[in-house]
Design a protein around this motif. Structure first.
Motif, PDB file in Angstrom:
ATOM      1  N   ASN A  99     -98.383 -11.542 -10.498  1.00 49.49           N
ATOM      2  CA  ASN A  99     -99.120 -10.309 -10.266  1.00 49.49           C
ATOM      3  C   ASN A  99     -98.865  -9.799  -8.849  1.00 49.49           C
ATOM      4  O   ASN A  99     -98.815 -10.578  -7.906  1.00 49.49           O
ATOM      5  CB  ASN A  99    -100.621 -10.537 -10.464  1.00 49.49           C
ATOM      6  N   TYR A 100     -98.705  -8.463  -8.728  1.00 52.56           N
ATOM      7  CA  TYR A 100     -98.506  -7.863  -7.414  1.00 52.56           C
ATOM      8  C   TYR A 100     -99.474  -6.713  -7.132  1.00 52.56           C
ATOM      9  O   TYR A 100     -99.342  -6.017  -6.131  1.00 52.56           O
ATOM     10  CB  TYR A 100     -97.065  -7.376  -7.244  1.00 52.56           C
ATOM     11  N   GLU A 113    -103.603  -5.743  -6.671  1.00 51.06           N
ATOM     12  CA  GLU A 113    -104.930  -6.316  -6.496  1.00 51.06           C
ATOM     13  C   GLU A 113    -105.862  -5.956  -7.644  1.00 51.06           C
ATOM     14  O   GLU A 113    -106.761  -6.738  -7.990  1.00 51.06           O
ATOM     15  CB  GLU A 113    -105.529  -5.853  -5.163  1.00 51.06           C
ATOM     16  N   GLU A 114    -105.683  -4.791  -8.247  1.00 50.86           N
ATOM     17  CA  GLU A 114    -106.554  -4.390  -9.345  1.00 50.86           C
ATOM     18  C   GLU A 114    -106.409  -5.297 -10.561  1.00 50.86           C
ATOM     19  O   GLU A 114    -107.269  -5.300 -11.451  1.00 50.86           O
ATOM     20  CB  GLU A 114    -106.250  -2.952  -9.752  1.00 50.86           C
ATOM     21  N   ASN A 115    -105.325  -6.075 -10.616  1.00 52.57           N
ATOM     22  CA  ASN A 115    -105.089  -6.981 -11.741  1.00 52.57           C
ATOM     23  C   ASN A 115    -105.350  -8.438 -11.397  1.00 52.57           C
ATOM     24  O   ASN A 115    -104.939  -9.331 -12.152  1.00 52.57           O
ATOM     25  CB  ASN A 115    -103.667  -6.826 -12.267  1.00 52.57           C
ATOM     26  N   TYR A 145    -106.996  -8.788 -15.995  1.00 51.97           N
ATOM     27  CA  TYR A 145    -106.873  -9.692 -14.859  1.00 51.97           C
ATOM     28  C   TYR A 145    -105.861 -10.785 -15.189  1.00 51.97           C
ATOM     29  O   TYR A 145    -105.959 -11.455 -16.221  1.00 51.97           O
ATOM     30  CB  TYR A 145    -108.224 -10.297 -14.510  1.00 51.97           C
ATOM     31  N   PRO A 162    -105.698 -11.903  -8.534  1.00 48.51           N
ATOM     32  CA  PRO A 162    -105.053 -12.515  -7.364  1.00 48.51           C
ATOM     33  C   PRO A 162    -103.565 -12.169  -7.312  1.00 48.51           C
ATOM     34  O   PRO A 162    -102.870 -12.236  -8.319  1.00 48.51           O
ATOM     35  CB  PRO A 162    -105.258 -14.015  -7.595  1.00 48.51           C
ATOM     36  N   VAL A 163    -103.110 -11.809  -6.133  1.00 54.51           N
ATOM     37  CA  VAL A 163    -101.717 -11.384  -5.949  1.00 54.51           C
ATOM     38  C   VAL A 163    -100.871 -12.575  -5.503  1.00 54.51           C
ATOM     39  O   VAL A 163    -101.193 -13.239  -4.515  1.00 54.51           O
ATOM     40  CB  VAL A 163    -101.621 -10.245  -4.920  1.00 54.51           C
TER      41      VAL A 163
END
Length: 309
Positions: A141-142, A144-146, A136, A148-149
């Motif tokens: 980040n782009y 969602e699995e990682n 996370y 907040p985008v």
């Protein structure tokens, strides 16, 4: 960390013997740092960020972190994880003698992994093993699995180690600018730049458009680097250290608590997030046979940086 391979013994510091540029293409700005004009869209610094000379490795940074190895980073509380475990291990190993051992500050950067990465907001192991953990990310980040985008694909000035530590007009190069360096210069591997014992690549301003993108590797073979077709034209005789160039040492990279590939490979950060996984960013990657700027490096690794302006 300022680290340089001590292969050749000198009675004075190596920096005193090395001019990182020997021609009229070398200039400097208000920060006092020198640059070389290689005929590209940006000018490249003559040495790595934190280095004392062009053969000094300089400092190592995780991507988007601005404090290097073995220095305190009060903004990165994740560094406490490793230092806490280090304390426990030392206490268990040495018992009462542990009282003589002290980690001065819990936020000193000593370990390069997700547990200590500034913008890691948690790690979820894959059930049953056999796969990569879910990381996370709290920034850049782009997916969602990682986490907040935010969709931010390039370092902000506040997370650019060059901007924060060097100032002036200096910054970390983009992936495009690193690729320009690969494609538009002539590269020549050396196992000992100016007799220093430090291996790396001499990057020359080309004298002919035919020399653009060529690289002469550790075997003395000239080709196009990542392109497979060898080039018959011999170019090494055209260039010498009196010609316009920069030197990029093989400084290796930090992974966990080890320095890997020292004097055999180099990984130089760009400011550009990888477009296949937000866990990585593009590096200018050097090895004895070639050089690439399209390599992906996980953000938590400690790599060197060559500033541009």
């Amino acid at each position: 960390m300022k680290k340089m391979l001590a292969i050749v013994a000198f009675s004075m510091p190596l920096a005193a013997f090395f001019s990182c540029g020997d021609d009229d293409s070398v200039g400097s700005n208000d920060s006092g740092e020198e640059y070389v004009d290689l005929g590209l869209s940006v000018k490249w610094a003559t040495k790595n960020l934190g280095a004392s000379s062009c053969v000094d490795y300089g400092d190592y940074y995780a991507w988007a972190e601005t404090v290097p190895y073995e220095q305190k980073d009060s903004t990165n509380l994740n560094n406490r994880h490793y230092n806490y475990l280090k304390n426990l291990a030392e206490e268990e190993k040495y018992g009462e003698k542990f009282k003589n051992y002290n980690i001065n500050d819990s936020t000193v950067k000593r370990y390069y992994w997700w547990d200590t990465y500034k913008y890691c907001d948690g790690i979820v192991p894959i059930q049953g093993g056999g796969g990569a953990n879910t990381i996370y990310l709290s920034k850049y980040n782009y997916l969602e699995e990682n986490g907040p985008v935010d969709g931010v694909m390039s370092l902000s000035s506040s997370d650019d180690a060059v901007v924060v530590n060097l100032g002036g007009n200096w910054r970390t190069p983009t992936h495009k600018e690193a690729q320009e360096l690969v494609n538009n210069c002539y590269w020549c591997y050396t196992s000992s730049y100016k007799g220093s014992g430090v291996a790396g690549y001499i990057v020359y301003k080309v004298k002919s458009a035919d020399d653009m993108g060529l690289v002469t590797n550790v075997y003395g073979v000239t080709n196009y680097g990542e392109k497979a077709s060898p080039v018959a034209t011999e170019v090494t005789g055209k260039y010498s250290l009196s010609d316009t160039h920069i030197f990029l040492p093989m400084a290796g990279y930090h992974h966990k608590d080890w320095l890997y590939n020292e004097n055999t490979a180099g990984s130089y950060w760009t400011k550009t997030l990888n477009d296949e996984t937000p866990k990585g960013a593009f590096v200018l990657y050097l090895w004895e046979n070639s050089r690439y700027s399209s390599q992906n490096m996980l953000r938590q690794y400690g790599c060197t940086i060559r500033p541009v302006q």
